[in-house]
Design a protein around this motif. Structure first.
Motif, short mmCIF file in Angstrom:
data_model
loop_
_atom_site.label_atom_id
_atom_site.label_comp_id
_atom_site.label_asym_id
_atom_site.label_seq_id
_atom_site.Cartn_x
_atom_site.Cartn_y
_atom_site.Cartn_z
N LEU A 159 -7.24 -4.34 0.14
CA LEU A 159 -7.37 -2.90 0.43
C LEU A 159 -6.22 -2.08 -0.13
CD1 LEU A 159 -8.82 -0.59 1.97
CD2 LEU A 159 -7.45 -1.21 3.97
N VAL A 160 -4.98 -2.57 -0.02
CA VAL A 160 -3.79 -1.78 -0.35
C VAL A 160 -3.82 -1.18 -1.76
CG1 VAL A 160 -1.30 -1.97 -0.82
CG2 VAL A 160 -2.23 -2.77 1.34
N PRO A 161 -4.20 -1.92 -2.80
CA PRO A 161 -4.18 -1.32 -4.15
C PRO A 161 -5.08 -0.10 -4.31
CG PRO A 161 -4.33 -3.71 -4.31
CD PRO A 161 -4.55 -3.35 -2.87
N PHE A 162 -6.01 0.09 -3.39
CA PHE A 162 -6.94 1.21 -3.49
C PHE A 162 -6.50 2.43 -2.66
CE2 PHE A 162 -9.43 -2.62 -4.32
CZ PHE A 162 -9.99 -2.30 -5.55
N ASP A 214 -4.89 -7.88 -10.57
CA ASP A 214 -4.78 -9.31 -10.31
C ASP A 214 -4.41 -9.62 -8.87
OD1 ASP A 214 -5.40 -9.62 -12.93
OD2 ASP A 214 -3.39 -10.18 -13.61
N GLU A 215 -3.69 -8.70 -8.20
CA GLU A 215 -3.41 -8.90 -6.78
C GLU A 215 -4.71 -9.00 -5.98
OE1 GLU A 215 -1.03 -6.83 -3.01
OE2 GLU A 215 -1.28 -5.72 -4.90
N VAL A 216 -5.67 -8.15 -6.34
CA VAL A 216 -6.98 -8.18 -5.67
C VAL A 216 -7.70 -9.49 -5.98
CG1 VAL A 216 -9.24 -7.07 -5.49
CG2 VAL A 216 -7.17 -5.67 -5.68
N GLY A 267 -0.90 7.73 -1.36
CA GLY A 267 -0.35 8.83 -0.58
C GLY A 267 -0.34 8.59 0.92
N ASP A 268 -0.83 9.58 1.66
CA ASP A 268 -0.79 9.52 3.12
C ASP A 268 -1.58 8.34 3.67
OD1 ASP A 268 0.75 11.78 3.15
OD2 ASP A 268 -0.92 13.15 3.54
N ALA A 269 -2.69 8.02 3.01
CA ALA A 269 -3.52 6.90 3.48
C ALA A 269 -2.73 5.60 3.40
CB ALA A 269 -4.79 6.80 2.65
N LEU A 270 -1.97 5.41 2.32
CA LEU A 270 -1.18 4.19 2.15
C LEU A 270 -0.06 4.13 3.18
CD1 LEU A 270 -0.65 1.63 0.53
CD2 LEU A 270 0.77 2.99 -1.03
N HIS A 271 0.62 5.26 3.41
CA HIS A 271 1.71 5.29 4.40
C HIS A 271 1.16 5.02 5.80
CE1 HIS A 271 4.68 6.43 1.51
NE2 HIS A 271 4.09 7.59 1.22
N ALA A 272 0.02 5.57 6.12
CA ALA A 272 -0.59 5.34 7.44
C ALA A 272 -0.96 3.86 7.59
CB ALA A 272 -1.84 6.22 7.59
N TYR A 273 -1.45 3.27 6.52
CA TYR A 273 -1.83 1.85 6.58
C TYR A 273 -0.60 0.98 6.79
CZ TYR A 273 -3.91 -2.63 5.50
OH TYR A 273 -4.32 -3.93 5.58
N TYR A 274 0.50 1.29 6.12
CA TYR A 274 1.73 0.52 6.31
C TYR A 274 2.24 0.62 7.74
CZ TYR A 274 2.35 -0.56 1.35
OH TYR A 274 2.19 -1.06 0.08
#
Length: 226
Positions: A165-168, A91-93, A171-178
């Motif tokens: 994008l964030v819900p998808f 639902d966030e998306v 791991g490392d990809a999420l931390h790098a995005y933050y």
């Protein structure tokens, strides 16, 4: 000079209408999916005062117009509490997509208006000045709303693309995005202004050339029966 002022006023009106509907769409989608927060705070509203952010909606666009570069604006973020949503990750998306989707719908409405005012029956009935103003506004309304839709799909906060994008990411990809998120505004400024000035590479222009303008041309062609 008069034509330039008229064009600016049309653009300002189109942007304001686009932003108001965009933010209301977020709030309405959140309400439909289980979170009543935004609706309880009056964000399902066509009243611009409910959505205007003094900096993002007024000051920032004025500064950008003065600087002679690309212009964008944003409104007050719509409050959404993910735990209230029926299916938070999905639902966030959906809530995030609702804003850009509403602008694409508005662009289609603009095309419908263009088709109507360009029809022979209406063209004959209206004074030339009124007809010309309606045609110009329809064109402006189409491309402004497509610009709002696709600009907001860029995956950097405070734009909707980041929430999509964030819900998808994991791991490392999420931390790098933050980590990248901390520098979202400087990145936007570099992409919008410094990169074109220094290198001549206009990434936003290239992005719009592949999205906004082709889709806008299709809507205009359909409206005019070409």
């Amino acid at each position: 000079m008069g034509l330039k002022i008229s064009s600016l006023l049309m653009s300002a009106l189109a942007v304001m209408l686009g932003i108001v509907v965009h933010e209301s769409a977020h709030a309405l989608a959140a309400y439909a999916l289980g979170d009543k927060t935004a609706r309880s705070r009056g964000r399902v509203s066509l009243n611009p005062l409910r959505h205007i952010d003094p900096f993002g909606t007024i000051l920032l666009p004025l500064l950008m117009i003065a600087a002679g570069g690309p212009v964008f604006a944003f409104a007050k973020p719509v409050p959404v509490y993910l735990n209230n949503l029926k299916h938070p990750k999905r639902d966030e998306v959906l809530v995030s997509i609702a804003g850009p989707a509403s602008n694409i719908i508005l662009a289609c409405v603009g095309a419908a208006i263009l088709s109507l005012v360009a029809s022979e029956a209406v063209a004959v009935a209206l004074p030339t000045a009124v007809l010309s103003a309606l045609v110009d506004f329809s064109f402006t309304f189409i491309f402004v709303n497509l610009s709002l839709a696709f600009f907001n799909l860029i995956p950097l906060p405070p734009l909707d693309g980041s929430s999509i994008l964030v819900p998808f990411l994991k791991g490392d990809a999420l931390h790098a995005y933050y980590r990248i998120q901390q520098y979202a505004m400087p990145i936007l400024i570099v992409v919008l202004y410094l990169l074109p000035m220094v290198t001549g590479i206009d990434l936003i222009g290239m992005y719009f050339d592949a999205t906004v303008y082709p889709l806008g041309d299709v809507l205009v062609s359909l409206a005019l029966g070409r």
